[in-house]
Design a protein around this motif. Structure first.
Motif, PDB file in Angstrom:
ATOM      1  N   TYR A  94      16.641  60.100   2.598  1.00  0.00           N
ATOM      2  CA  TYR A  94      16.556  60.947   1.390  1.00  0.00           C
ATOM      3  C   TYR A  94      16.641  62.414   1.784  1.00  0.00           C
ATOM      4  O   TYR A  94      15.843  62.903   2.612  1.00  0.00           O
ATOM      5  CB  TYR A  94      15.236  60.666   0.663  1.00  0.00           C
ATOM      6  N   ASP A  95      17.582  63.152   1.203  1.00  0.00           N
ATOM      7  CA  ASP A  95      17.822  64.495   1.754  1.00  0.00           C
ATOM      8  C   ASP A  95      17.793  65.649   0.752  1.00  0.00           C
ATOM      9  O   ASP A  95      18.303  66.731   1.044  1.00  0.00           O
ATOM     10  CB  ASP A  95      19.125  64.509   2.554  1.00  0.00           C
ATOM     11  N   THR A  96      17.185  65.441  -0.426  1.00  0.00           N
ATOM     12  CA  THR A  96      17.030  66.589  -1.329  1.00  0.00           C
ATOM     13  C   THR A  96      15.751  67.326  -0.903  1.00  0.00           C
ATOM     14  O   THR A  96      14.642  67.002  -1.356  1.00  0.00           O
ATOM     15  CB  THR A  96      16.947  66.122  -2.798  1.00  0.00           C
ATOM     16  N   GLY A 123      17.381  61.599   9.140  1.00  0.00           N
ATOM     17  CA  GLY A 123      18.808  61.680   9.403  1.00  0.00           C
ATOM     18  C   GLY A 123      18.888  62.802  10.403  1.00  0.00           C
ATOM     19  O   GLY A 123      18.019  62.911  11.282  1.00  0.00           O
ATOM     20  N   TRP A 124      19.863  63.702  10.247  1.00  0.00           N
ATOM     21  CA  TRP A 124      19.818  64.867  11.159  1.00  0.00           C
ATOM     22  C   TRP A 124      19.295  66.108  10.466  1.00  0.00           C
ATOM     23  O   TRP A 124      18.642  66.928  11.084  1.00  0.00           O
ATOM     24  CB  TRP A 124      21.133  65.050  11.905  1.00  0.00           C
ATOM     25  N   ASP A 125      19.538  66.239   9.144  1.00  0.00           N
ATOM     26  CA  ASP A 125      18.859  67.280   8.387  1.00  0.00           C
ATOM     27  C   ASP A 125      18.774  66.858   6.937  1.00  0.00           C
ATOM     28  O   ASP A 125      19.775  66.918   6.237  1.00  0.00           O
ATOM     29  CB  ASP A 125      19.575  68.625   8.512  1.00  0.00           C
ATOM     30  N   PRO A 126      17.599  66.445   6.442  1.00  0.00           N
ATOM     31  CA  PRO A 126      16.330  66.417   7.155  1.00  0.00           C
ATOM     32  C   PRO A 126      16.315  65.345   8.256  1.00  0.00           C
ATOM     33  O   PRO A 126      16.959  64.330   8.137  1.00  0.00           O
ATOM     34  CB  PRO A 126      15.321  66.064   6.062  1.00  0.00           C
ATOM     35  N   GLY A 152      31.446  71.517   8.232  1.00  0.00           N
ATOM     36  CA  GLY A 152      31.508  70.082   8.159  1.00  0.00           C
ATOM     37  C   GLY A 152      31.346  69.557   6.756  1.00  0.00           C
ATOM     38  O   GLY A 152      31.081  70.313   5.815  1.00  0.00           O
ATOM     39  N   LEU A 153      31.503  68.259   6.663  1.00  0.00           N
ATOM     40  CA  LEU A 153      31.472  67.586   5.369  1.00  0.00           C
ATOM     41  C   LEU A 153      30.069  67.059   5.104  1.00  0.00           C
ATOM     42  O   LEU A 153      29.603  66.157   5.798  1.00  0.00           O
ATOM     43  CB  LEU A 153      32.508  66.451   5.374  1.00  0.00           C
ATOM     44  N   SER A 154      29.407  67.666   4.114  1.00  0.00           N
ATOM     45  CA  SER A 154      28.055  67.223   3.762  1.00  0.00           C
ATOM     46  C   SER A 154      28.132  66.002   2.854  1.00  0.00           C
ATOM     47  O   SER A 154      28.723  66.062   1.771  1.00  0.00           O
ATOM     48  CB  SER A 154      27.308  68.350   3.063  1.00  0.00           C
ATOM     49  N   GLN A 155      27.529  64.907   3.291  1.00  0.00           N
ATOM     50  CA  GLN A 155      27.530  63.678   2.473  1.00  0.00           C
ATOM     51  C   GLN A 155      26.758  63.925   1.180  1.00  0.00           C
ATOM     52  O   GLN A 155      27.170  63.482   0.116  1.00  0.00           O
ATOM     53  CB  GLN A 155      26.872  62.515   3.225  1.00  0.00           C
ATOM     54  N   GLY A 156      25.621  64.618   1.291  1.00  0.00           N
ATOM     55  CA  GLY A 156      24.784  64.854   0.121  1.00  0.00           C
ATOM     56  C   GLY A 156      25.521  65.673  -0.943  1.00  0.00           C
ATOM     57  O   GLY A 156      25.513  65.321  -2.123  1.00  0.00           O
ATOM     58  N   HIS A 157      26.160  66.762  -0.511  1.00  0.00           N
ATOM     59  CA  HIS A 157      26.869  67.608  -1.475  1.00  0.00           C
ATOM     60  C   HIS A 157      28.121  66.919  -2.016  1.00  0.00           C
ATOM     61  O   HIS A 157      28.487  67.108  -3.175  1.00  0.00           O
ATOM     62  CB  HIS A 157      27.236  68.956  -0.837  1.00  0.00           C
ATOM     63  N   TYR A 173      32.706  70.897   1.905  1.00  0.00           N
ATOM     64  CA  TYR A 173      32.505  71.414   3.250  1.00  0.00           C
ATOM     65  C   TYR A 173      31.505  72.562   3.224  1.00  0.00           C
ATOM     66  O   TYR A 173      31.570  73.425   2.355  1.00  0.00           O
ATOM     67  CB  TYR A 173      33.814  71.942   3.838  1.00  0.00           C
ATOM     68  N   THR A 174      30.610  72.539   4.192  1.00  0.00           N
ATOM     69  CA  THR A 174      29.668  73.634   4.386  1.00  0.00           C
ATOM     70  C   THR A 174      30.222  74.483   5.524  1.00  0.00           C
ATOM     71  O   THR A 174      30.534  73.951   6.594  1.00  0.00           O
ATOM     72  CB  THR A 174      28.295  73.079   4.795  1.00  0.00           C
ATOM     73  N   ILE A 175      30.351  75.788   5.270  1.00  0.00           N
ATOM     74  CA  ILE A 175      30.958  76.661   6.285  1.00  0.00           C
ATOM     75  C   ILE A 175      29.982  77.787   6.639  1.00  0.00           C
ATOM     76  O   ILE A 175      29.604  78.580   5.775  1.00  0.00           O
ATOM     77  CB  ILE A 175      32.287  77.248   5.760  1.00  0.00           C
ATOM     78  N   SER A 276      31.573  62.037  13.183  1.00  0.00           N
ATOM     79  CA  SER A 276      31.291  61.287  11.964  1.00  0.00           C
ATOM     80  C   SER A 276      29.850  61.521  11.539  1.00  0.00           C
ATOM     81  O   SER A 276      28.919  61.003  12.153  1.00  0.00           O
ATOM     82  CB  SER A 276      31.520  59.789  12.172  1.00  0.00           C
ATOM     83  N   ASN A 277      29.694  62.285  10.468  1.00  0.00           N
ATOM     84  CA  ASN A 277      28.367  62.551   9.913  1.00  0.00           C
ATOM     85  C   ASN A 277      27.654  61.243   9.529  1.00  0.00           C
ATOM     86  O   ASN A 277      26.531  60.998   9.985  1.00  0.00           O
ATOM     87  CB  ASN A 277      28.562  63.512   8.720  1.00  0.00           C
ATOM     88  N   PRO A 278      28.266  60.332   8.752  1.00  0.00           N
ATOM     89  CA  PRO A 278      27.527  59.120   8.386  1.00  0.00           C
ATOM     90  C   PRO A 278      27.177  58.227   9.575  1.00  0.00           C
ATOM     91  O   PRO A 278      26.090  57.631   9.591  1.00  0.00           O
ATOM     92  CB  PRO A 278      28.446  58.397   7.396  1.00  0.00           C
TER      93      PRO A 278
HETATM   94  C1  API Z   1      24.883  70.897   4.494  1.00  0.00           C
HETATM   95  C2  API Z   1      23.714  70.194   5.129  1.00  0.00           C
HETATM   96  C3  API Z   1      24.092  68.817   5.511  1.00  0.00           C
HETATM   97  C4  API Z   1      22.943  67.989   6.018  1.00  0.00           C
HETATM   98  C5  API Z   1      23.362  66.651   6.499  1.00  0.00           C
HETATM   99  C6  API Z   1      23.184  65.507   5.569  1.00  0.00           C
HETATM  100  C7  API Z   1      24.353  65.362   4.642  1.00  0.00           C
HETATM  101  O1  API Z   1      24.665  71.719   3.642  1.00  0.00           O
HETATM  102  O2  API Z   1      26.016  70.652   4.865  1.00  0.00           O
HETATM  103  O3  API Z   1      24.138  65.235   3.449  1.00  0.00           O
HETATM  104  O4  API Z   1      25.481  65.302   5.119  1.00  0.00           O
HETATM  105  N1  API Z   1      22.542  70.291   4.290  1.00  0.00           N
HETATM  106  N2  API Z   1      21.957  65.572   4.841  1.00  0.00           N
END
Ligand code: API
Length: 327
Positions: A94-96, A123-126, A152-157, A173-175, A276-278
């Motif tokens: 859970y990553d919110t 996970g890795w963050d959190p 990189g590609l944030s799975q959550g976003h 993508y988070t840059i 690979s993030n996942p």
């Molecule tokens: C971002 C990070 C990604 C955290 C990793 C993981 C995900 O803004 O890109 O959703 O990929 N918070 N929680």
């Protein structure tokens, strides 16, 4: 000694990565994958593993030691983790960040009552980044901590943009700002908020006839995910998405820049570079699956975060082996 019997709930990118990660663990076996979809439509890596409808999970309480929950944070996990913690030890990612305290409380209540152990938000963050933030701040009480994500590609976003009405497919993508990273590494301790350390770029495939201006507006104002960031939204075709945005790299840095006793600069940095993030997040989930199993055997029930779990619990090595080989 018998293997830890593991189940997976949810089979998207993270579920698939988790299946692959369990296969790398010498002390675990995957008993079944549970999905909300028709089990026949779920293509898992190892055809010998059973795929079952999620409603069947309740019949597996004496066949599975730990259930790994691989659903999304926006709507799946807040509902699924408390439900499963009634029946199983669980692990989730859970990553919110802003809602972790309430999520913890809802899972803890159930797991305390059922006598199960639930390791949440690993996970890795959190996760790994959270541990490094706390450790480096404890060691360097005077200073600043900086977390940078990406590029990189944030799975959550990405999951969040795909839930917007009119979005067919999409990625985010988070840059990070290279300039700010440079300043931090030089010990300059710049005064910039986390939203000024990053920009966010989305590539969206809209449903036919969808109002793209409305989609863009909804993404940019989404709380927790985008509202505080400079966000750009590009609309592209399905072919372009497949061609240019199919891989899921990510990573980042946690940097603590502090001063000790006589004013000496000390910089601690933890970094991840992930193809690979996942698959990496899945690797963290399975390591903490071992911890959930062991903690429960010891009678340590309830919800736990990464701060509650000593590092030895995630290693397949015994405490004796760790003292002998790694200290
Ligand atoms: C971002 C990070 C990604 C955290 C990793 C993981 C995900 O803004 O890109 O959703 O990929 N918070 N929680």
């Amino acid at each position: 000694e018998s293997k830890i019997r593991v189940g997976i709930v949810g089979y998207g990118n993270l579920g698939r990565g988790t299946e692959a990660s369990i296969a790398q663990q010498p002390d675990m076996e995957l008993v079944a994958v549970f999905s909300r979809r028709n089990p026949d439509s779920v293509n898992i890596i190892n055809p010998d593993v059973s795929v079952l409808h999620i409603d069947e999970a309740k019949n597996y309480t004496d066949k599975i030691d730990v259930m790994i929950l691989c659903g999304g944070s926006a709507t799946d996990l807040p509902e699924q983790v408390p439900t499963f913690a009634e029946m199983f030890n669980t692990v989730d990612s859970y990553d919110t960040h802003a809602k972790i305290p309430e999520f913890f409380a809802s899972v803890d209540k159930v797991a305390q009552a059922s006598g199960k152990t639930s390791v949440i938000s690993v996970g890795w963050d959190p996760g790994m980044f959270s541990v490094n933030r706390v450790m480096s701040e404890a060691l360097l009480p005077e200073g600043e901590t900086y977390t940078f994500w990406g590029k990189g590609l944030s799975q959550g976003h990405s999951d969040a943009v795909r839930r917007v009405e009119g979005v067919k497919k999409g990625v985010q993508y988070t840059i990070p700002s290279e300039k700010v990273i440079e300043q931090v590494r030089n010990g300059e301790n710049p005064d910039v908020s986390k939203s000024d350390r990053h920009v966010r770029t989305c590539y969206i495939v809209a449903e036919e006839g969808a109002d793209t201006a409305k989609i863009e507006q909804e993404i940019k104002t989404m709380p927790n995910y985008f509202a505080d960031y400079e966000t750009t939204v590009h609309f592209i075709t399905e072919e372009e998405l497949k061609r240019d945005h199919s891989s899921m790299p990510h990573g980042g840095f946690v940097i603590r820049s502090g001063k000790t006793g006589e004013g000496n600069n000390q910089i601690a940095e933890y970094s991840l570079t992930l193809d690979s993030n996942p698959e990496f997040t899945a690797s963290v989930l399975t390591a903490y699956t071992r911890a959930a199993y062991r903690l429960n055997k010891e009678g340590q029930k309830g919800a736990k975060t990464i701060y509650d779990v000593a590092p030895g619990y995630i290693s397949p090595k015994s405490a004796e082996e760790l003292r002998r080989d790694y200290l």
